[in-house]
Design a protein around this motif. Structure first.
Motif, mmCIF file in Angstrom:
data_model
loop_
_atom_site.group_PDB
_atom_site.id
_atom_site.type_symbol
_atom_site.label_atom_id
_atom_site.label_comp_id
_atom_site.label_asym_id
_atom_site.label_seq_id
_atom_site.Cartn_x
_atom_site.Cartn_y
_atom_site.Cartn_z
ATOM 1 N N PHE A 33 -4.261 7.742 -0.461
ATOM 2 C CA PHE A 33 -3.979 6.338 -0.171
ATOM 3 C C PHE A 33 -4.221 5.532 -1.435
ATOM 4 C CE2 PHE A 33 -5.337 2.091 1.160
ATOM 5 C CZ PHE A 33 -4.251 1.725 1.940
ATOM 6 N N ASP A 81 0.853 -1.194 0.000
ATOM 7 C CA ASP A 81 0.000 0.000 0.000
ATOM 8 C C ASP A 81 0.882 1.234 0.000
ATOM 9 O OD1 ASP A 81 -2.298 -1.568 0.217
ATOM 10 O OD2 ASP A 81 -2.235 -1.537 2.397
ATOM 11 N N ALA A 98 0.790 5.318 0.963
ATOM 12 C CA ALA A 98 0.039 6.388 1.630
ATOM 13 C C ALA A 98 0.913 7.638 1.682
ATOM 14 C CB ALA A 98 -0.344 5.964 3.035
ATOM 15 N N LYS A 139 0.710 11.827 3.267
ATOM 16 C CA LYS A 139 -0.066 12.730 4.109
ATOM 17 C C LYS A 139 0.609 14.091 4.186
ATOM 18 C CE LYS A 139 -2.206 13.190 8.603
ATOM 19 N NZ LYS A 139 -2.413 12.640 9.928
#
Length: 67
Positions: A29, A3, A5, A7
């Motif tokens: 994401f 995954d 991600a 931010k």
């Protein structure tokens, strides 16, 4: 599967005494095992985002891979 991600990613380009904000506190994401498309108009920051994710340029924020 991995995954991705990210931010609060920000990217600012300085040209002499001027600054231009390319990305401003962008978060997202991308789940592993799925196709993700980055779409936008010319100059929207798509390549800048990919360069930050690939660690080609430094930026403010956090990018992580898990899996």
């Amino acid at each position: 599967m991995v995954d991705l991600a990210f931010k609060d990613v920000s990217y600012i380009v300085k040209n002499g005494s001027q600054q231009r904000v390319i990305l401003n506190k962008l978060s997202g994401f991308c789940p592993g095992g799925e196709v993700t498309a980055i779409m936008g108009s010319s100059g929207a920051g798509k390549t800048s985002l990919l360069n930050i994710i690939a660690a080609r340029v430094a930026s403010g924020g956090n990018v992580s891979l898990t899996g």
